[in-house]
Design an enzyme around this catalytic site. Structure first.
Site, PDB file in Angstrom:
ATOM      1  CB  SER A 427     -58.461  35.928  12.417  1.00  0.00           C
ATOM      2  OG  SER A 427     -57.393  35.536  11.376  1.00  0.00           O
ATOM      3  CG  HIS A 448     -60.534  36.697  16.670  1.00  0.00           C
ATOM      4  ND1 HIS A 448     -61.509  36.272  16.055  1.00  0.00           N
ATOM      5  CD2 HIS A 448     -59.699  37.549  16.151  1.00  0.00           C
ATOM      6  CE1 HIS A 448     -61.376  36.691  14.622  1.00  0.00           C
ATOM      7  NE2 HIS A 448     -60.155  37.586  14.914  1.00  0.00           N
ATOM      8  CD  GLU A 460     -64.944  34.674  17.287  1.00  0.00           C
ATOM      9  OE1 GLU A 460     -65.813  34.230  16.814  1.00  0.00           O
ATOM     10  OE2 GLU A 460     -63.817  35.047  16.982  1.00  0.00           O
ATOM     11  CG  ASN A 498     -62.894  35.524  10.847  1.00  0.00           C
ATOM     12  OD1 ASN A 498     -63.282  36.498  10.582  1.00  0.00           O
ATOM     13  ND2 ASN A 498     -61.608  35.420  11.432  1.00  0.00           N
TER      14      ASN A 498
END
Length: 655
Positions: A427, A448, A460, A498
Site C-alpha cells: 500500500s 494495490h 492501482e 493513500n
C-alpha cells in the site's frame, strides 16, 4: 413469399418468413453492444409504420424482436449522445418522438415479442416493456434493470409507468431507485418477463410460438397494485423517501427523489406517469449532477482501454501469498470471478479463516448452491506454495515490511512461469525497493487492492521505473478480467489514493486533537458528499495502519495526542471494537454532532488537503492526468461522484 420492400437499414435487419412472422434484429454497427441512438430510433419509427401497413393488409402476423450481438439485447440509450441531448431545445421533442414510437409498438394490432439474452438495460428494457410479450434466457448472463439513476436521471422512454404496470409499484420503484440488475428468473417473478428458456437458440422457437398463439403479458394483479391505491400511495412514497435519503442526499442526487414525487402523483396511473417523464426528465438530464455522473461513466469506461491491445490475455490460475484480510479477500474475489486460486500462508490455521470468509462472499454474490460450491472448489489452501509454478498471476499480500517482502519475492522468482505476472499488493512501499533483490526486477508490478475488496472497484496498477508498458498493460488486463477498474500509478510512496487520503484524515484527526467534535467533522464531510467522515474512515482503515502509512509518507502524528494514545492502548478502530468511536456489530456508535451553521462549508474545508494533494500528484506525474486522478480518487475513496472528482470540483468552484 416475396419480401415487402423495406427502407435501407443501418441498425436493424427485418424479414418475413412463410408463416408471415416478421423477424426484427437489432445490430448496432461498429459497437460491441446494442444501444438506442437517435438514428437507431428513427429507423425503428420507419419500421413500425411499415408494420402497421403490413398488418392492415394481412401480410404480417406478428413480429419477434431479437439481438444479433452475442453479449446481449440492448444496453440502453447511447450515452455518447447525452451531452448533446441535454439541450432543452432538443430533448423534449426527442422524448415525445420516442414515446410516440414506443406507444405505436404497444398499440400494434399484431403481437410483438421481445426475445432477450444478456444485457437488457435502461432504454433496452423500456423497449422490451413496450412489446406485448417478453421471453428471456434463464442463465447468469441475462441481466435486466434500470441503471439510469446512476447517471443522474430516471427512465425516460416510458419505463416508469410500464414497469409499474407489469411489476407493481413496490418492485418497479425499487428497480428504478436502486439501479439494480436482475437475473432472468427474478425479472419473471417481478412480472417484467413472461417466459424463460434455457438457451439463446430457443428464443426464435419460443418467439414464433408466442406470435402464433397471440400471447400477451398480463399486468400486475390487485395484490401488487394495492400499495399504490388511495392513502397507501402516500405511505409507500414516504417509506421510499426515508430509505432513499439514507443513500442519496436530495441536494446531490435529485433524480431518485423527483421519481418518488412523481410516483406520489401518478403511481396509480401508469399512462399519466409515462407522460410526466417528458416534462421532468429534461431538467435532470441538464443538471450538473447528471453531467458529472456521465463524466464518471466515460472515465470508468476508459479505464478498460489501459489493458493489452488486440487479443486479450487469458488468466486461469492465480496464486496469492498471504491469507490475511487483504490476501484472503483478493483470493476469494478471483475465485468468485471463475479463476482457479491457490492461497498460501505459513500454515492451515492462518488460511482457514480466509476460506470461511470466502464462502460467505460466494453465498452473497453467487446465490445458487451449485455456483457457490464450484467457487469453493476453485479456492484451494496451499501452505506449501505448490501453485506458484502453475499460476498466471502471483500476488503478494503479506505484512508491510520491506525486508520480508524482498525475501519472499527472491524465493518466488525462480519458481514462477516466465510469462506470469509478478505483483505486490503493497500500500505504500516503492516497488523499486522491493524489486532490488530480483534477478529481473522489471517483472515486479503493483496491484494495490482496497479494503473491502468485494465492494471497492479500484485497483492501482503500480508502474515502477524498470517496468515496460507491456507488463503494466498485462496488469491492467488482469484487473479488468476480474471486474475491477485499473488506474495506472507511478511507484512513489503512498501511490495515489493513500497519498491523498492521509492529509485529509490527519487534518481531521488534528481537529479532534484540538478539541473539535468528531461527530461534527464526520457529519460535515458527509454533507459535502463523502460516503463517510474522515474520523470514521480512520477507524475503518485501522488506526495502526493509518499511523504506519502516515509515517511512511512523512506525515506528522502528534506524540502524546489522542491518536497516538489510542494506538498504544491497542484501540485500533473497528477491528478491535474501539477507536475514536466504539463499534458494535460493525457500526460506529456515535453521539450527537455539535451544531454548525454551515455543514457543507465545513465539509468543503475538510476535503481541501485531499484536493490539494491531487493537484500535486498530477504535477508530479503520479497519474497521467487530472482525469485519472479524479476517477482514481472517486473509486478509491468514494469522493462525491456527483461532483465529477476532486479536480473537476475545484475547476467548478465547488471544492
Amino acid at each position: 413469399m416475396a419480401q415487402p420492400k423495406m427502407p435501407k437499414l443501418k441498425y436493424w435487419h427485418f424479414d418475413i418468413d412463410v408463416e408471415q412472422i416478421g423477424w426484427l434484429t437489432i445490430d448496432t454497427p461498429k459497437s460491441p453492444v446494442n444501444v438506442l441512438s437517435r438514428a437507431c430510433i428513427e429507423e425503428l419509427e420507419t419500421l413500425v409504420l411499415r408494420f402497421e401497413d403490413l398488418a392492415a393488409s394481412g401480410e404480417l402476423a406478428g413480429v419477434v424482436l431479437l439481438s444479433a450481438k452475442d453479449n446481449g439485447f440492448v444496453a440502453g440509450a447511447d450515452v455518447r449522445e447525452f451531452d448533446e441531448m441535454s439541450d432543452p431545445s432538443i430533448l423534449p421533442a426527442a422524448l415525445e418522438r420516442t414515446h410516440a414510437i414506443f406507444n405505436k409498438i404497444e398499440n400494434l394490432s399484431i403481437p410483438i415479442v421481445a426475445g432477450i439474452h444478456g444485457f437488457c438495460l435502461g432504454g433496452g428494457l423500456e423497449l422490451a416493456l413496450a412489446c406485448h410479450y417478453r421471453i428471456a434466457v434463464n442463465d447468469d448472463s441475462t441481466k435486466l434493470g434500470f441503471p439510469e439513476v446512476k447517471l443522474g436521471i430516471f427512465p425516460g422512454f416510458g419505463g416508469t409507468g410500464r414497469s409499474i404496470r407489469q411489476a407493481g409499484p413496490v418492485a418497479a420503484m425499487t428497480a428504478m431507485l436502486t439501479g439494480k440488475n436482475y437475473r432472468a428468473g427474478q425479472a419473471k417473478g417481478m412480472g417484467l418477463v413472461d417466459r424463460l428458456v434455457k438457451h439463446r437458440d430457443q428464443l426464435r422457437w419460443a418467439g414464433r410460438k408466442a406470435v402464433m398463439q397471440r400471447q400477451k403479458s398480463k399486468p400486475a394483479g390487485f395484490t401488487k397494485r394495492f400499495m399504490a391505491m388511495g392513502p397507501l400511495k402516500g405511505y409507500t412514497a414516504n417509506k421510499m423517501r426515508e430509505q432513499t435519503k439514507k443513500k442519496a442526499n436530495p441536494k446531490h442526487y435529485p433524480a431518485p427523489h423527483k421519481l418518488i414525487d412523481l410516483y406520489e402523483k401518478y403511481g396509480d396511473d401508469p399512462k399519466a406517469f409515462i407522460k410526466a417523464e417528458i416534462e421532468h426528465f429534461p431538467d435532470l438530464m441538464a443538471s450538473d449532477t447528471a453531467e458529472n455522473l456521465r463524466r464518471v461513466f466515460f472515465l470508468s469506461e476508459g479505464l478498460k482501454a489501459q489493458g493489452v491491445k488486440g487479443e486479450k490475455p487469458v488468466f486461469r490460475r492465480v496464486h496469492v501469498v498471504g491469507a490475511g484480510v487483504m490476501g484472503g479477500d483478493i483470493a476469494a474475489w478471483c475465485a468468485s470471478r471463475g479463476m482457479e486460486v491457490t492461497l498460501q500462508d505459513l500454515d492451515m490455521e492462518r488460511i482457514e479463516p480466509a476460506l470461511k470468509r470466502a464462502k460467505k462472499l460466494f453465498k452473497k454474490r453467487l446465490k445458487k448452491p451449485q455456483a457457490v460450491e464450484a467457487a469453493v472448489s476453485r479456492l484451494v489452501a496451499d501452505p506449501d506454495g505448490k501453485g506458484v509454478s502453475r499460476a498466471d498471476v502471483v500476488i503478494e499480500a503479506i505484512v508491510e515490511k520491506l525486508e520480508i517482502k524482498q525475501k519472499l519475492f527472491a524465493e518466488l522468482e525462480p519458481k514462477m512461469k516466465k510469462t506470469a505476472i509478478m505483483a505486490t499488493n503493497t500500500s505504500s512501499i516503492p516497488l523499486e525497493d522491493i524489486a532490488s533483490v530480483l534477478k529481473q526486477p522489471k517483472r515486479l508490478i503493483g496491484l494495490h487492492f482496497f479494503n473491502p475488496v468485494a465492494q471497492l472497484p479500484l485497483v492501482e496498477v503500480i508502474k515502477q521505473a524498470k517496468n515496460t508498458d507491456a507488463q503494466v498493460r498485462m496488469g491492467a488486463s488482469f484487473c479488468t478480467a476480474i471486474g475491477k477498474s485499473p488506474v495506472i500509478v507511478k511507484s512513489e510512496k503512498g501511490f495515489l489514493v493513500n497519498r491523498v487520503l492521509m492529509p485529509y484524515m490527519l487534518q481531521a484527526v488534528m481537529r479532534v486533537e484540538n478539541g473539535e467534535n468528531p461527530e461534527q467533522i464526520d457529519k460535515a464531510a458527509v454533507a459535502f458528499g463523502m460516503p463517510m467522515g474522515p474520523i470514521e474512515l480512520m477507524d475503518v482503515v485501522g488506526l495502526d495502519v493509518g499511523k504506519a502509512v502516515a509515517e511512511e509518507l512523512g506525515q506528522e502524528v502528534k506524540e502524546g495526542g489522542k491518536f497516538a494514545s489510542l494506538v498504544s492502548q491497542g484501540h485500533l478502530g473497528r477491528k478491535t471494537g474501539k477507536g475514536f468511536y466504539k463499534w458494535e456489530d460493525g457500526k460506529a456508535q456515535k453521539g450527537e454532532a455539535a451544531p454548525h451553521a454551515n455543514y457543507e462549508g465545513l465539509g468543503r474545508d475538510l476535503v481541501q488537503p485531499l484536493v490539494d494533494e491531487c493537484e500535486v500528484c498530477v504535477k508530479e506525474g503520479i497519474v497521467a492526468d487530472a482525469d485519472m486522478a479524479d476517477i482514481g480518487v472517486i473509486f478509491g475513496t468514494g469522493f462525491a461522484p456527483f461532483l465529477g472528482g476532486p479536480l473537476k470540483a475545484r475547476r467548478d468552484g465547488k471544492a
